[in-house]
Design a protein around this motif. Structure first.
Motif, PDB file in Angstrom:
ATOM      1  N   ARG A  15       0.819  -1.153  -0.052  1.00 12.89           N
ATOM      2  CA  ARG A  15       0.023   0.039   0.263  1.00 12.89           C
ATOM      3  C   ARG A  15       0.862   1.326   0.026  1.00 12.89           C
ATOM      4  N   LEU A 115       0.717  -5.469  15.890  1.00 17.62           N
ATOM      5  CA  LEU A 115       1.100  -4.725  14.577  1.00 17.62           C
ATOM      6  C   LEU A 115       2.053  -3.392  14.763  1.00 17.62           C
ATOM      7  N   TYR A 157     -10.395  -2.811   7.451  1.00 20.60           N
ATOM      8  CA  TYR A 157     -10.293  -3.600   8.817  1.00 20.60           C
ATOM      9  C   TYR A 157     -10.805  -4.880   8.759  1.00 20.60           C
ATOM     10  N   GLY A 158     -10.326  -5.608   9.938  1.00 18.09           N
ATOM     11  CA  GLY A 158     -11.177  -6.720  10.332  1.00 18.09           C
ATOM     12  C   GLY A 158     -12.261  -6.345  11.159  1.00 18.09           C
ATOM     13  N   GLU A 177     -12.736 -10.185   7.587  1.00 20.66           N
ATOM     14  CA  GLU A 177     -11.727  -9.449   7.017  1.00 20.66           C
ATOM     15  C   GLU A 177     -12.096  -8.522   6.082  1.00 20.66           C
ATOM     16  N   LYS A 178     -11.899  -7.158   6.212  1.00 21.56           N
ATOM     17  CA  LYS A 178     -12.234  -6.069   5.492  1.00 21.56           C
ATOM     18  C   LYS A 178     -13.503  -6.053   4.530  1.00 21.56           C
ATOM     19  N   ILE A 190     -10.868  -4.305  14.334  1.00 27.26           N
ATOM     20  CA  ILE A 190      -9.795  -4.819  14.997  1.00 27.26           C
ATOM     21  C   ILE A 190      -8.558  -3.887  14.880  1.00 27.26           C
ATOM     22  N   THR A 218      -7.502 -12.871  10.945  1.00 23.03           N
ATOM     23  CA  THR A 218      -9.116 -12.588  10.951  1.00 23.03           C
ATOM     24  C   THR A 218      -9.610 -13.988  10.935  1.00 23.03           C
TER      25      THR A 218
HETATM   26  C1  G1P Z   1      -4.392  -5.827   9.483  1.00 26.27           C
HETATM   27  C2  G1P Z   1      -5.528  -7.098   9.784  1.00 26.27           C
HETATM   28  C3  G1P Z   1      -6.875  -6.401  10.009  1.00 26.27           C
HETATM   29  C4  G1P Z   1      -6.682  -5.192  11.200  1.00 26.27           C
HETATM   30  C5  G1P Z   1      -5.666  -4.309  10.829  1.00 26.27           C
HETATM   31  C6  G1P Z   1      -5.546  -3.232  11.911  1.00 26.27           C
HETATM   32  O1  G1P Z   1      -4.666  -5.463   8.064  1.00 26.27           O
HETATM   33  O2  G1P Z   1      -5.610  -8.007   8.604  1.00 26.27           O
HETATM   34  O3  G1P Z   1      -7.777  -7.321  10.215  1.00 26.27           O
HETATM   35  O4  G1P Z   1      -7.996  -4.849  11.179  1.00 26.27           O
HETATM   36  O5  G1P Z   1      -4.464  -4.860  10.445  1.00 26.27           O
HETATM   37  O6  G1P Z   1      -4.667  -2.130  11.160  1.00 26.27           O
HETATM   38  P1  G1P Z   1      -3.747  -4.803   7.209  1.00 26.27           P
HETATM   39  O7  G1P Z   1      -3.842  -3.072   7.837  1.00 26.27           O
HETATM   40  O8  G1P Z   1      -2.682  -5.170   7.516  1.00 26.27           O
HETATM   41  O9  G1P Z   1      -4.043  -4.523   5.847  1.00 26.27           O
END
Ligand code: G1P
Length: 268
Positions: A15, A115, A157-158, A177-178, A190, A218
């Protein structure tokens, strides 16, 4: 009670390409420190002393960053230990799979996952990570950190479906998920901090590739929650997501404005 933290940082950063070809998003600065520094520091202050970062070989700047001096600065005068180790996972098939690479490190303990493209602030109050760990100490059940998001943010988001227990606590009934906003089971997103028991690894192993053809954490939660109780906890505080450039700019500027060192610049 929770001493171990897993930071999955093996994503490609698609991204935020092209700079992520050379700089991991977890190393984006917020003022004079990379985002991952804030994540490690908040976790350490909440009682974590053993951290595994799952990453990929082109992202060695993360490994290089955590020198003895940086680790000592995070430890301050606490007198507590802090161990940070790294696991290279070049062939990871998504967030769920990256978390699965920590199975040996985790052993039989409950553990925290954070994360490192998100950090929190709660000036004058209990840190968000301490709130999550405190909730776990009280409830003694796995927990996911959530927040309410507006409809236009849902598909980033999830999203969980929950049965409300109190003001800030839900039993997780499903996780998607999303989703598209009109198909989302709620607006509870999430945020990227989770407390799991090692049971999650069995569910990740059974999880098939989902969104983006990746093994999603997720989806593993979706399989786990009907069989094993899992809670969602809504925190008090502010979250800064730096997962897209516009969000990173916002995070940088808001943190700069609150920092006395830059008051002169913003008052010009
Ligand atoms: C990931 C997870 C998602 C969560 C998000 C939070 O997505 O897959 O479920 O809500 O982080 O930041 P990403 O941001 O890596 O696409």
């Amino acid at each position: 009670m929770i001493r171990k933290l897993v930071i999955p940082a093996a994503g490609m950063g698609t991204r935020m390409s092209p700079f992520t070809e050379v700089l991991p998003k977890e190393m984006l600065p917020i003022l004079d420190k990379p985002v991952i520094h804030y994540v490690v520091s908040e976790a350490y202050d909440a009682g974590i002393d053993d951290i595994l970062v799952v990453t990929r070989s082109p992202k060695t700047s993360i490994i290089n960053y955590f020198t003895k001096d940086v680790i000592d600065s995070i430890k301050g005068k606490s007198g507590r230990n802090l161990s940070i180790s790294f696991k290279i996972a070049d062939d990871t098939k998504g967030l769920g799979d990256s978390i699965a690479r920590s199975e040996e490190f985790v052993g039989s303990d409950s553990f925290l996952v954070m994360l490192a493209d998100t950090f929190y602030r709660n000036p004058g109050g209990v840190s968000v990570t301490s709130q999550l760990i405190d909730a776990y100490s009280k409830e003694k059940e796995p927990l996911i950190l959530v927040e309410s998001v507006p409809p236009e943010r849902i598909k980033a988001y999830g999203i969980i479906a929950g049965e409300r227990l109190s003001d800030n606590l839900w039993v997780v009934k499903d996780a998607v998920e999303k989703p598209e906003p009109e198909k989302a089971p709620s607006n509870l997103a999430i945020t990227g901090s989770y407390i799991f028991t090692p049971e999650i690894f069995d569910f990740i192993k059974k999880t098939k590739p989902g969104r983006n053809n990746e093994i999603q954490i997720t989806d593993a939660i979706r399989e786990l929650c009907p069989k094993s109780r899992m809670l969602a906890y809504k925190y008090k505080g502010v979250r800064y997501d730096i997962g897209t450039i516009d969000l990173w700019i916002r995070a940088f500027l808001e943190n700069a404005k609150q920092d006395r060192r830059f008051a002169e610049y913003f008052n010009r």
